[in-house]
Design an enzyme around this catalytic site. Structure first.
Site, PDB file in Angstrom:
ATOM      1  N   SER A  67       0.801  -1.229   0.000  1.00  0.00           N
ATOM      2  CA  SER A  67       0.000   0.000   0.000  1.00  0.00           C
ATOM      3  C   SER A  67       0.829   1.272   0.000  1.00  0.00           C
ATOM      4  O   SER A  67       0.320   2.345  -0.317  1.00  0.00           O
ATOM      5  CB  SER A  67      -0.940   0.017   1.211  1.00  0.00           C
ATOM      6  OG  SER A  67      -0.208  -0.104   2.426  1.00  0.00           O
ATOM      7  N   ASP A  83      -4.376   7.598   8.071  1.00  0.00           N
ATOM      8  CA  ASP A  83      -5.143   6.639   8.858  1.00  0.00           C
ATOM      9  C   ASP A  83      -4.216   6.084   9.936  1.00  0.00           C
ATOM     10  O   ASP A  83      -3.150   6.645  10.180  1.00  0.00           O
ATOM     11  CB  ASP A  83      -5.768   5.544   7.972  1.00  0.00           C
ATOM     12  CG  ASP A  83      -4.747   4.698   7.217  1.00  0.00           C
ATOM     13  OD1 ASP A  83      -3.561   4.664   7.630  1.00  0.00           O
ATOM     14  OD2 ASP A  83      -5.127   4.068   6.211  1.00  0.00           O
ATOM     15  N   HIS A  88      -1.047   4.525   7.619  1.00  0.00           N
ATOM     16  CA  HIS A  88      -0.456   5.131   6.434  1.00  0.00           C
ATOM     17  C   HIS A  88      -0.258   6.641   6.599  1.00  0.00           C
ATOM     18  O   HIS A  88      -1.170   7.336   7.043  1.00  0.00           O
ATOM     19  CB  HIS A  88      -1.335   4.872   5.208  1.00  0.00           C
ATOM     20  CG  HIS A  88      -1.571   3.423   4.939  1.00  0.00           C
ATOM     21  ND1 HIS A  88      -2.688   2.752   5.402  1.00  0.00           N
ATOM     22  CD2 HIS A  88      -0.821   2.521   4.260  1.00  0.00           C
ATOM     23  CE1 HIS A  88      -2.616   1.484   5.013  1.00  0.00           C
ATOM     24  NE2 HIS A  88      -1.502   1.317   4.332  1.00  0.00           N
TER      25      HIS A  88
END
Length: 360
Positions: free
Chosen positions: A44, A334, A337
């Site tokens: 990610s 978040d 991240h």
């Protein structure tokens, strides 16, 4: 910034080239270096939207993700805006954004200058991708083969081979292996000690890099793990009510990083016509987390979305109305991240050394 046209291979010369000056770093591209494209693989940290087209819970193509992206559009990037894939391409002047290979609207022209194959939730441990139904690293390599076939059909074999050979390859994986597969599921922790599991990850990483080399990559930067224990999620899950950094998690990340660095050194000896280098994100991210004000941040121990303590992915969408209004003041978007602002500082701080390591 000196424009490097993706349609041709332009040597980046000190006599021609700009210097990218920031409060954190000055990036200088070396004389006689050629960067034709940027290719990204992994998780990610680099996925610009490939997971949008999978049946998986590991997605971010919904608000509040993308709140500060162009037009406020959620694209599948796990941040409020751009991520390292985009910043690498942009800092080098190759592309404004790095597209996802699985984007059904991808035009052939977009293949020139590089592309992203990463899948959020993936890891060097094959089980990690299997557990959350995302694209394994081995499949990302097969997608790279598909890319090369399409590129050759579009612009010809000679030009396509030149783009592949002169590309900058960025790999990021391992965080999900430790933070999810090892620490928070029973699938590995009972069968592997911390040393043996990090060995497994390094062997898998080495196999991936050797396959990538076989497929034409010659300049490869591999992200180290970040201080996983200082992410808001790990502070919440592993550190009790005080939410301090989980130092055991950080030590595991450091152990992996040290073993990976040694393996990259070995691979450089085995492949004298290629160079592989560690993108050492651990130290810079730790400093940002522990001294946020020095980098212009206000909050580093919780994310912007929801409560900031545990939410990632679809959990952020459930608490969209609680999302902070000042994302640029947060290190994390978040609970796992970073924000676009933190990613920008990270790439600006690391790109110069990476280019020296790979092109000098």
């Amino acid at each position: 910034m000196f424009p490097i046209l993706a349609q041709s291979l332009i040597p980046l010369s000190l006599s021609l080239l700009m210097q990218i000056c920031t409060p954190q770093a000055e990036v200088v591209v070396l004389q006689n270096a050629t960067v034709s494209a940027v290719f990204t693989f992994g998780d990610s940290i680099l996925d610009t939207g490939n997971n949008n087209h999978l049946i998986t819970l590991v997605k971010s193509n919904f608000p509040p993700y993308g709140r500060h992206f162009m037009g406020g559009k959620p694209t599948g990037r796990f941040s409020n805006g751009m991520i390292p894939s985009d910043f690498f391409a942009r800092q080098l002047g190759i592309k404004e954004l790095l597209p996802a290979f699985l984007d059904p609207n991808l035009q052939l022209q977009a293949l020139i200058g590089g592309i992203n194959f990463a899948s959020a939730g993936a890891g060097f441990d094959p089980l990690t991708s299997e557990l959350v139904s995302v694209i394994p690293m081995s499949t990302q390599l097969r997608l790279f083969d598909e890319y090369k076939t399409k590129l050759k059909s579009s612009i010809g074999e000679e030009r396509a081979d030149s783009i592949v050979a002169n590309g900058l390859y960025i790999v990021s994986a391992g965080s999900n292996d430790i933070a999810a597969t090892y620490l928070h599921t029973p699938t590995r922790i009972f069968n592997y000690s911390i040393p043996s599991y990090t060995e497994l990850l390094v062997r898998s990483a080495s196999s991936f890099l050797q396959e990538l080399h076989i497929k034409g990559a010659r300049r490869i930067g591999v992200f180290s793990l970040s201080p996983l224990g200082c992410t808001p999620l790990q502070r919440t899950l592993a550190s009790g009510i005080e939410r301090r950094c989980a130092e055991d998690d950080n030590r595991m990340a450091q152990l992996f990083n040290s073993k990976l660095s040694l393996e990259l050194h070995r691979l450089n000896g085995a492949f004298p016509h290629a160079k592989m280098a560690l993108v050492d994100a651990y130290g810079l991210l730790l400093d940002i987390m522990k001294n946020p004000a020095a980098y212009g941040f206000e909050i580093s121990d919780r994310g912007c979305c929801g409560s900031g303590l545990i939410e990632t992915g679809f959990m952020c969408s459930q608490w969209d109305f609680l999302t902070c209004s000042n994302a640029s003041g947060h290190v994390f978007w978040d609970a796992f991240h970073p924000t676009e602002n933190a990613y920008r500082i990270l790439v600006q701080g690391l790109l110069g050394k990476l280019l020296v390591d790979l092109y000098s």
